[in-house]
Scaffold this active site. Structure first.
Site, PDB file in Angstrom:
ATOM      1  N   LYS A  72       0.808  -1.218   0.000  1.00  0.00           N
ATOM      2  CA  LYS A  72       0.000   0.000   0.000  1.00  0.00           C
ATOM      3  C   LYS A  72       0.837   1.261   0.000  1.00  0.00           C
ATOM      4  O   LYS A  72       0.329   2.347  -0.304  1.00  0.00           O
ATOM      5  CB  LYS A  72      -0.974  -0.027   1.172  1.00  0.00           C
ATOM      6  CG  LYS A  72      -2.034  -1.105   1.000  1.00  0.00           C
ATOM      7  CD  LYS A  72      -3.354  -0.754   1.628  1.00  0.00           C
ATOM      8  CE  LYS A  72      -4.435  -1.728   1.164  1.00  0.00           C
ATOM      9  NZ  LYS A  72      -5.761  -1.410   1.702  1.00  0.00           N
ATOM     10  N   ASP A 121      -7.758   0.169   7.788  1.00  0.00           N
ATOM     11  CA  ASP A 121      -7.525  -0.917   8.733  1.00  0.00           C
ATOM     12  C   ASP A 121      -6.084  -0.905   9.195  1.00  0.00           C
ATOM     13  O   ASP A 121      -5.686  -1.725  10.021  1.00  0.00           O
ATOM     14  CB  ASP A 121      -7.848  -2.269   8.083  1.00  0.00           C
ATOM     15  CG  ASP A 121      -9.344  -2.545   8.018  1.00  0.00           C
ATOM     16  OD1 ASP A 121     -10.021  -2.309   9.027  1.00  0.00           O
ATOM     17  OD2 ASP A 121      -9.827  -2.993   6.965  1.00  0.00           O
TER      18      ASP A 121
END
Length: 395
Positions: A72, A121
């Protein structure tokens, strides 16, 4: 061990272009110019291939990506850069600011007035926070109660303000969107919905680089790729990269936790479908109940199959990788593709449905390492592991 597998009846149907090629090339060039950029390793798991009677198994290890521990890092930070460049251009401060100029603080007063925000998250928020610090913006991250302390601390260490809201991941997405509207902030989400697609598209273009690196390094084109999904952004990015390089040859298998399988539910329904509840799974980065619009537009026609797997399968995969020499850190969300491959390849019906055999060349993506060290150590060492590492994976 049980799992669900749904073969996509719409596989191969033509659709819209989700990730334009020009923007993909721009993202790759931009990220490759960042200090510290290097392709992550592609590991050959020959013992796994032999045990499963497959031709080859390769594992793209993202644990070292920019020191953030997950793929990410490629998406959120790139999207933050694009948002800041766009805002500086819109306000007439700089028509085409570069990353080097922003990192040098050339437009510091202007960038300090920009606030970026998202829900997470853990991993996406960390990337957004890292991008905001690098390029001089303020950052506010929304989390739900299930986000661990270690992942929150990683974001605050990068200068982000972390705010908790009740509910699950999808509730935190709605909270971040509302805060952005109310405060005039810039939403940098990795999920998309009608009317909000351009920034998530930039996030996905960043993810696409991971798949392109893997395809560059493979000795032969893959026949199968297993990729895990939360809202589906990285799975769609991998899908686009595969099709751009190898057409419709490779079979893409999308993997989700059994308690948060919104894409599988969407495939079964033939339309985007949300799953509700606590979304309780150790695969924290995949605990998403609502598919991304952009991801669905790609995967509804390009994914060959969707799988939903239990947590225990991921625990075994984590411990298997940790026992290797040298050890490989595979986080609880990052090993889902490996876990799914083992389940499918050792099941007669699953093997036949996916077309797995001795000639199959399988590409896996280890999308995260130990992004919360305490959680990782507890999961890997929390119970007895078979003395033979491969047996820990296959038993």
């Amino acid at each position: 061990m049980t799992f669900r597998c749904f073969i996509n009846p719409r596989h191969g149907v033509p659709g819209i272009v989700v990730l334009p090629e020009g923007a993909g090339r721009r993202a790759r060039a931009a990220i490759a110019a960042w200090p510290g950029y290097a392709p992550t390793p592609l590991l050959h798991l020959g013992d796994v291939a032999t045990a499963l009677d497959l031709g080859a198994v390769h594992y793209k290890d993202e644990a070292t990506r920019f020191g953030l521990g997950s793929f990410k890092a490629l998406g959120g930070a790139h999207a933050v850069f694009r948002v800041i460049v766009g805002e500086l251009s819109r306000t007439g401060i700089a028509t085409a600011a570069t990353a080097a100029e922003l990192e040098a603080g050339m437009y510091q007063e202007a960038t300090a007035a920009i606030t970026v925000t998202c829900a997470t998250d853990g991993n996406h928020g960390r990337s957004v926070a890292w991008g905001a610090r690098r390029f001089g913006a303020r950052c506010v991250i929304f989390v739900h109660p299930g986000v661990t302390r270690g992942r929150r601390e990683a974001m605050t260490a990068l200068g982000a303000e972390v705010r908790e809201v009740p509910g699950n991941y999808d509730d935190s997405v709605r909270a971040s969107e509302a805060a952005a509207r109310a405060g005039g902030w810039h939403l940098v989400s990795d999920t998309s919905w009608p009317g909000y697609t351009e920034t998530p598209r930039e996030v996905m273009q960043g993810y696409r680089l991971m798949a392109e690196e893997a395809l560059d390094a493979l000795p032969a084109p893959p026949t199968h790729a297993f990729i895990q999904a939360g809202v589906g952004g990285v799975a769609a990015a991998v899908s686009v990269a595969l099709r751009a390089r190898h057409g419709r040859g490779p079979r893409l298998v999308v993997v989700e936790p059994e308690r948060a399988a919104c894409l599988l539910a969407s495939a079964e329904a033939g339309a985007p479908t949300a799953v509700t509840g606590e979304l309780d799974t150790i695969m924290a980065g995949l605990a998403c109940g609502e598919p991304s619009l952009l991801a669905w537009q790609e995967l509804e026609r390009a994914a060959f199959a969707f799988m939903a797997i239990p947590d225990d399968a991921c625990l075994r995969a984590m411990r298997f990788l940790a026992c290797r020499t040298p050890p490989v850190e595979g986080g609880e969300s990052g090993v889902a593709g490996l876990a799914a491959l083992v389940l499918a390849a050792r099941n007669r019906e699953g093997r036949a449905a996916l077309g797995l055999g001795p000639e199959s060349r399988v590409l896996l993506f280890g999308t995260e390492g130990a992004t919360d060290r305490a959680v990782y150590e507890d999961l890997v060492t929390g119970s007895a592991v078979d003395t033979t590492p491969l047996a820990a994976l296959l038993r």
